[in-house]
Design an enzyme around this catalytic site. Structure first.
Site, short mmCIF file in Angstrom:
data_model
loop_
_atom_site.label_atom_id
_atom_site.label_comp_id
_atom_site.label_asym_id
_atom_site.label_seq_id
_atom_site.Cartn_x
_atom_site.Cartn_y
_atom_site.Cartn_z
N CYS A 183 4.22 0.32 1.23
CA CYS A 183 3.51 -0.76 1.90
C CYS A 183 2.77 -1.69 0.95
O CYS A 183 2.13 -2.64 1.39
CB CYS A 183 2.56 -0.18 2.94
SG CYS A 183 3.42 0.87 4.13
N HIS A 233 -6.49 -3.85 3.46
CA HIS A 233 -5.22 -3.22 3.84
C HIS A 233 -5.36 -2.60 5.22
O HIS A 233 -4.48 -2.77 6.07
CB HIS A 233 -4.85 -2.16 2.81
CG HIS A 233 -3.59 -1.42 3.10
ND1 HIS A 233 -2.36 -2.03 3.09
CD2 HIS A 233 -3.37 -0.11 3.44
CE1 HIS A 233 -1.42 -1.13 3.39
NE2 HIS A 233 -2.02 0.03 3.61
N GLU A 289 -10.58 3.08 1.96
CA GLU A 289 -10.61 1.71 1.45
C GLU A 289 -12.02 1.12 1.52
O GLU A 289 -12.44 0.40 0.61
CB GLU A 289 -9.64 0.82 2.23
CG GLU A 289 -9.61 -0.60 1.66
CD GLU A 289 -8.64 -1.53 2.36
OE1 GLU A 289 -8.43 -2.65 1.85
OE2 GLU A 289 -8.10 -1.14 3.42
N LYS A 310 -3.95 -6.63 10.58
CA LYS A 310 -2.99 -5.69 11.17
C LYS A 310 -3.39 -5.32 12.59
O LYS A 310 -2.57 -4.79 13.35
CB LYS A 310 -2.88 -4.43 10.30
CG LYS A 310 -2.19 -4.66 8.96
CD LYS A 310 -2.09 -3.34 8.19
CE LYS A 310 -1.44 -3.54 6.82
NZ LYS A 310 -2.29 -4.30 5.88
N HIS A 325 1.51 -3.07 11.42
CA HIS A 325 1.70 -2.87 9.98
C HIS A 325 3.12 -3.28 9.60
O HIS A 325 4.08 -2.61 9.98
CB HIS A 325 1.46 -1.39 9.66
CG HIS A 325 1.40 -1.07 8.21
ND1 HIS A 325 1.53 -2.02 7.21
CD2 HIS A 325 1.20 0.11 7.56
CE1 HIS A 325 1.43 -1.44 6.03
NE2 HIS A 325 1.24 -0.15 6.22
N PHE A 340 2.18 4.50 0.50
CA PHE A 340 2.53 5.89 0.25
C PHE A 340 3.10 6.03 -1.16
O PHE A 340 3.86 5.18 -1.63
CB PHE A 340 3.60 6.36 1.25
CG PHE A 340 3.07 6.71 2.62
CD1 PHE A 340 1.73 6.59 2.93
CD2 PHE A 340 3.93 7.20 3.60
CE1 PHE A 340 1.25 6.93 4.19
CE2 PHE A 340 3.47 7.54 4.86
CZ PHE A 340 2.12 7.42 5.15
#
Length: 408
Positions: free
Chosen positions: A164, A302, A313, A331, A336, A395
């Site tokens: 991502c 994010h 985050e 998002k 996402h 990831f």
């Protein structure tokens, strides 16, 4: 760091196709209005899935490209071509030597819809029914390759595949190409289209997805105390980056300046985020841009709406930048977009700097008290944002942070 490696890049063109709209203008207006592009999946194949919601592109890219052309392209490639076309036109179709024009388009999984569909066809009907376009359609480098062919880019066609963080890392690589003197113009960003039973089932089994099937528009809720996972989305977001001297010489209008970028890896865990890597990415972006933490007014987080990811985050932003920046997470409206997410977040940050408006986070009704950031709720926040940062994490421990400033 030499002057060439400190120089920024002018952002002269923007293009996108998302669950909020088929272009940048409609997507941006949707963000400012607080609309949601997330809906129930109505197809029969979703009936037995634990998660039956997604953010699908509002405009079918095949309708824009034409059915004949689209049939030879994976949906991910279709989206990339639509966004690239808009970005190129927005930049005024720069006249640049083909050898000085490069493409960098990231994706998380590439043509997975083609791969799975053709495998089903193989199993059901045999090898002779498999499309001769299967391999070009499923290759992760397909979006970059098709865009390079479309615009005659001979300065390199590159494909970061970093989950991502792919789209943001592509933009960082675009800045590198300009700083290293290898390109004058770069089309950079990300594309993804992977809404499929397998991906939905896999993410659901990993307990990464929201299960609010009865309330799709309320499912994505970054930083909210009741967040329970992300919503899978699809789309593409691309921008045209130009060497500042090249853009100035042709009298180009710039939306903003890409002042710096930071890319790091956690070397920690395949799915669990690490504050150390995220903090290093943000600090690296600051150093690359010649900025101090106090210079950053706005952060596009994010923030996917997962319980641990958002909190990690928030702690990273606080450590790297403090709690002063105004923070948003779009998002909540698009879902996402995976490999395109970082590029879409970058465009939102650019538009916030350009227009002096930060969209509010949708569904943030009960802010998690552990977050501790100045998050935007209710309605857009207006002001002057001289510098903004866009974060993207993936990831595998991939981290990418981009620093944008007002156009020079």
């Amino acid at each position: 760091m030499g002057d060439g490696m400190r120089a920024g890049a002018s952002v002269t063109g923007l293009g996108a196709t998302t669950p909020l709209g088929g272009d940048v203008a409609s997507t941006w207006s949707g963000m400012l209005e607080g609309r949601s592009g997330i809906a129930s999946i109505e197809e029969e194949w979703a009936e037995d899935l634990p998660v039956r919601i997604a953010g699908r592109m509002r405009v079918d890219p095949a309708e824009v490209l034409g059915r004949v052309k689209a049939r030879r392209l994976d949906r991910c490639q279709q989206a990339a071509l639509v966004a690239a076309g808009e970005a190129w036109a927005d930049a005024g179709a720069p006249e640049v030597e083909p050898e000085r024009l490069a493409v960098v388009i990231g994706t998380g999984v590439g043509g997975v819809l083609t791969l799975l569909a053709q495998d089903d066809l193989l199993e059901a009907s045999g090898a002779r029914k498999v499309s001769p376009y299967t391999v070009p359609m499923l290759m992760p480098n397909g979006p970059a390759a098709m865009v390079s062919i479309e615009f005659g880019a001979r300065g390199g066609a590159h494909t970061p595949v970093s989950a991502c963080a792919s789209g943001a890392e592509a933009i960082a690589m675009g800045l590198d190409l300009i700083r290293l003197g290898r390109a004058d113009v770069v089309i950079a960003g990300g594309a993804e289209a992977c809404v499929h039973p397998l991906t939905l089932a896999g993410f659901a089994q990993a307990r990464a997805l929201s299960r609010r099937n009865d309330a799709p528009r309320e499912a994505s809720r970054p930083f909210d105390a009741g967040r329970d996972g992300f919503v899978l989305g699809e789309g593409a977001a691309l921008m045209v980056l130009e060497r500042e001297g090249f853009a100035a010489a042709r009298g180009a209008r710039a939306h903003a300046t890409l002042a710096g970028a930071g890319v790091t890896s956690d070397a920690h865990h395949i799915t669990a985020a690490d504050t150390g890597g995220q903090v290093r990415a943000m600090r690296s972006a600051l150093s690359s841009a010649g900025l101090d933490a106090s210079d950053v007014d706005h952060v596009h987080a994010h923030a996917t709406s997962t319980p641990t990811g958002d909190l990690t985050e928030a702690r990273s932003i606080t450590e790297a930048l403090g709690t002063r920046p105004v923070v948003t997470a779009t998002k909540s409206m698009t879902g996402h977009l995976c490999g395109a997410a970082g590029a879409m977040g970058a465009i939102a940050a650019i538009l916030a700097v350009r227009d002096g408006a930060v969209p509010a986070i949708l569904n943030l009704n009960d802010p998690d008290p552990q977050i501790g950031l100045d998050v935007v709720t209710g309605r857009p926040r207006h002001g002057r944002w001289a510098a903004a940062m866009a974060n993207s994490f993936g990831f595998g421990g991939h981290n990418a942070s981009l620093a944008f400033t007002t156009a020079s």
